[in-house]
Design a protein around this motif. Structure first.
Motif, short mmCIF file in Angstrom:
data_model
loop_
_atom_site.label_atom_id
_atom_site.label_comp_id
_atom_site.label_asym_id
_atom_site.label_seq_id
_atom_site.Cartn_x
_atom_site.Cartn_y
_atom_site.Cartn_z
N ARG A 65 0.70 -0.87 -0.03
CA ARG A 65 -0.09 0.00 0.12
C ARG A 65 0.73 1.57 0.02
O ARG A 65 1.75 1.87 1.05
CB ARG A 65 -0.79 -0.15 1.35
CG ARG A 65 -2.05 -1.62 1.38
CD ARG A 65 -2.50 -1.18 2.56
NE ARG A 65 -3.88 -2.31 2.33
CZ ARG A 65 -4.19 -2.87 2.58
NH1 ARG A 65 -2.41 -3.79 2.98
NH2 ARG A 65 -4.57 -3.79 2.27
N TYR A 66 0.57 2.09 -1.25
CA TYR A 66 1.52 2.84 -1.33
C TYR A 66 0.35 4.18 -0.78
O TYR A 66 -0.07 4.47 -2.29
CB TYR A 66 2.49 3.40 -2.05
CG TYR A 66 3.21 2.45 -1.73
CD1 TYR A 66 4.45 2.27 -1.15
CD2 TYR A 66 3.16 0.92 -2.71
CE1 TYR A 66 5.85 2.01 -1.37
CE2 TYR A 66 4.92 0.53 -2.20
CZ TYR A 66 5.37 0.55 -1.51
OH TYR A 66 6.43 -0.25 -1.69
N GLY A 67 -0.12 4.91 0.08
CA GLY A 67 -1.23 5.97 0.11
C GLY A 67 -2.60 5.26 -0.31
O GLY A 67 -2.84 3.62 -0.25
N TRP A 68 -3.78 5.87 -1.65
CA TRP A 68 -4.42 5.62 -1.80
C TRP A 68 -3.96 3.78 -2.59
O TRP A 68 -5.12 3.42 -3.35
CB TRP A 68 -5.33 6.70 -2.82
CG TRP A 68 -4.15 6.87 -4.19
CD1 TRP A 68 -3.72 8.33 -3.76
CD2 TRP A 68 -3.76 6.98 -5.25
NE1 TRP A 68 -2.75 8.25 -4.88
CE2 TRP A 68 -2.65 7.36 -5.92
CE3 TRP A 68 -4.39 5.36 -5.79
CZ2 TRP A 68 -2.74 7.34 -7.11
CZ3 TRP A 68 -3.88 5.51 -7.48
CH2 TRP A 68 -3.14 6.19 -7.86
N LEU A 69 -3.09 4.21 -3.12
CA LEU A 69 -2.41 3.13 -4.57
C LEU A 69 -2.43 1.55 -3.89
O LEU A 69 -1.70 1.36 -2.96
CB LEU A 69 -0.87 2.87 -5.53
CG LEU A 69 -0.53 2.04 -6.26
CD1 LEU A 69 -1.65 1.62 -7.00
CD2 LEU A 69 0.38 2.78 -6.42
N GLU A 70 -3.26 0.11 -4.65
CA GLU A 70 -2.41 -1.34 -3.60
C GLU A 70 -2.47 -1.95 -4.38
O GLU A 70 -2.91 -2.40 -5.78
CB GLU A 70 -4.29 -1.47 -2.72
CG GLU A 70 -4.31 -0.58 -2.15
CD GLU A 70 -5.81 -1.45 -1.45
OE1 GLU A 70 -6.13 -2.78 -1.88
OE2 GLU A 70 -6.10 -1.14 -0.36
#
Length: 641
Positions: A65-70
């Motif tokens: 998970r990178y902020g909103w990005l999965e």
């Protein structure tokens, strides 16, 4: 020195803004909320107590998970972007039970060799260790099928060089895919208290682990790359739809996101205390990009406020600490370096990779971007640390080879890198197709020649090697056309257009490009040249170059893998195997390809080159032709960097 791109710095500044105007999500994508700027996290630590120990580890699907990005990735234990750090001791026996929990392979990508394939089949390579290349130790021809497991039993040499190494997946066909996705981790051989100066102990585990900073650089967010972007790799290997992003998200990532991560984090922040010395253990776990590392101001301007001393390259200590040339350290794909760092003024600084035009290294990919932000603050102690003047001694199996007499060199070999992913004029074909053989204890002199117009980092398993000399390049130049095999059609030695006598099997002189000219060797300057006498396990071999290395194989008979560490090149066939045998055993090997020795062009060309004497102690069995099925349509050879 090159200046960091505006997009990278802009991302850093945007990350520091308090409060975003809009909430980012998969259907409202933005670049400034990818989790950048979090506090630095050290990988999970698996620490030996000395002697025999056992670790159970799995390969599973996990979510990054990178902020909103999965992102769904294949990960060690399924729960971290980089694998746990193994800290072993000299003389350890480490039993590693590696279980592959991935699902059975669904897509048959042709099932041919030398193309990207087998996304769910794995294994493990201990990169840089002086260790046996045979099962149950560091055999990379082992394949762990989905839902299967394998037991490795690593016997760490009792006099192994203390240092920083790493491990990663190494199945031929899926190496770049799995390594770029996250199947990599740091491996450390702990320092010996009897041979470690007090000032070095002050910044090193196991004595002062808070000052021992482990940094594994991975291309986990590298999408904007037409050859090695992760979406491209997923497409090439026919990854399963459930692990892919939607077409719209993939397109957005490919246009906007191009970042290496540090310990799985995007541009993390690490607090350092003023005047204190820290040890940075750094690994380039990327699949094909160079890192040119330096510490600068937050604006990307070189600074001497943070002093750096290089102390080790590829896990081997230097003779003494040294200032890094051009204030940079080059890490080609797969290489490692240890720094001692002390910052003498409070402020914000960045560890970044930025290309310096003084480092001329030919056509090869270089990453530019921020890797770590350093926040230097005043601590409670005003005592200033000082760099050590000495470093631990090299292990007994690494003795200086530079002044050997001709009669002391018992084996000579040429490794020729060439166009279309060829080593010694062939692609990988069989794990028992030995291209050379050498006896333990017999000093070797090898010549690394690159007939390609691209530069390649070459990795040799089991034994480190010493850089002895950079020579004038006088060999053939490889040319190719789309969907054609290699054409060795020029010879720069004669300084004129002259087709070589030795050609590839399906060479057609009518297909030679009309504008083919004798190409002069690319100037190799700055960090592109290793310093004479250094020990490496990965070495940049620039385009049209000729490098002499020496080493003495010790301790371990069996397989020794050699390959380009641009990992898609390795997957496409740029790999071969040689073997080490006991003294007195047969050294038969298939040295030639067809009638040609590697590096030769005309019948009169000398093998080996560089005025070396002829073959010593090796029986050439000639050429073994393998009739392999064609691996399907090949990528365009002009774009291999």
């Amino acid at each position: 020195m090159g200046v960091l791109g505006c997009c990278t710095l802009g991302l850093l500044f945007l990350a520091n803004l308090v409060g975003a105007k809009s909430r980012c999500m998969m259907n409202n994508r933005c670049i400034d909320q990818l989790g950048q700027g979090e506090d630095y996290k050290k990988p999970e630590q698996l620490v030996s107590k000395g002697g025999a120990w056992t670790v159970d580890m799995t390969v599973d699907i996990g979510t990054l998970r990178y902020g909103w990005l999965e992102l769904k990735r294949r990960l060690y234990n399924g729960n971290a972007a980089s694998g746990p750090t193994f800290r072993v001791k000299k003389g350890d026996v480490l039993t590693l039970n590696l279980k592959n929990n991935l699902s059975p392979e669904e897509n048959d990508n042709g099932n041919h060799e030398n193309q990207q394939n087998f996304p769910n089949t794995t294994n493990l390579h201990t990169h840089g260790l002086h260790i046996s290349g045979e099962n149950p130790q560091d055999s990379v021809v082992i394949k762990i099928d989905p839902q299967d497991q394998h037991q490795y039993r690593y016997q760490i040499h009792p006099q192994h060089s203390s240092g920083t190494y790493w491990y990663h997946a190494h199945v031929h066909g899926s190496t770049i895919f799995q390594v770029s996705g996250g199947l990599a981790g740091i491996l450390i051989v702990d320092d010996d208290p009897n041979d470690t100066p007090a000032k070095l102990r002050a910044a090193s585990c196991p004595w002062n682990c808070d000052k021992d900073i482990q940094l594994i650089f991975q291309p986990l967010l590298l999408f904007n790359d037409s050859r090695r972007g992760y979406g491209v790799l997923q497409e090439n290997i026919k990854d399963y739809a459930g692990f892919r992003q939607s077409p719209k998200v993939e397109k957005w990532l490919a246009n906007n996101v191009h970042y290496f991560t540090t310990n799985g984090q995007l541009m993390p922040r690490k607090k350092l205390f003023l005047g204190k010395m820290y040890r940075f253990r750094m690994v380039n776990a990327g699949g094909g990009h160079n890192l040119e590392l330096s510490i600068t101001t937050s604006d990307g301007i070189p600074t001497s406020v943070c002093e750096v001393r290089e102390i080790a390259i590829d896990g081997i200590y230097l003779k003494t600490p040294r200032k890094n040339p051009n204030r940079q350290t080059l890490l080609v794909s797969g290489s490692k370096a240890d720094w001692l760092v002390r910052c003498d003024s409070p402020g914000t600084y960045i560890l970044s990779s930025s290309h310096d035009d003084r480092n001329q290294m030919g056509i090869i990919s270089n990453y530019e971007g921020i890797l770590l932000t350093l926040e230097v603050v005043r601590g409670t102690s005003r005592k200033r640390d000082f760099f050590p003047r000495t470093l631990p001694s090299p292990p007994p199996y690494l003795t200086d080879q530079r002044n050997l007499r001709e009669d002391e060199i018992k084996g000579r070999f040429v490794v020729e890198l060439a166009t279309n992913h060829h080593l010694n004029r062939e692609q990988w074909s069989d794990p028992k197709y030995y291209r050379y053989a050498m006896a333990l204890g017999e000093p070797q002199e090898w010549h690394l020649v690159n007939a390609d117009i691209l530069s390649h980092p070459l990795h040799i398993h089991v034994n480190h090697f010493q850089v002895v000399r950079y020579n004038q390049y006088t060999g053939p130049v490889g040319d190719s056309l789309p969907d054609e095999e290699v054409k060795f059609n020029l010879n720069v030695q004669r300084n004129q257009q002259q087709q070589c006598h030795f050609q590839h099997a399906n060479y057609d002189p009518d297909t030679v490009p009309n504008d083919a000219n004798v190409r002069n060797p690319v100037p190799v300057t700055g960090l592109a040249r290793a310093l004479i006498g250094e020990w490496r396990d990965v070495l940049l071999v620039p385009a049209l170059s000729n490098i002499t290395i020496r080493f003495t194989p010790t301790d371990f008979t069996g397989d020794v893998i050699i390959h380009c560490h641009i990992l898609d090149h390795e997957d496409f066939g740029m790999m071969m195997i040689v073997k080490a045998v006991n003294p007195g055993e047969s050294t038969d090997a298939y040295i030639r390809s067809g009638d040609a020795y590697p590096g030769t062009c005309q019948l009169t060309d000398r093998y080996p080159p560089n005025n070396a004497t002829n073959l010593a102690g090796v029986t050439d069995r000639g050429y073994k032709k393998y009739n392999r099925p064609h691996a399907g349509k090949k990528p365009k050879p002009w774009n291999f960097f």
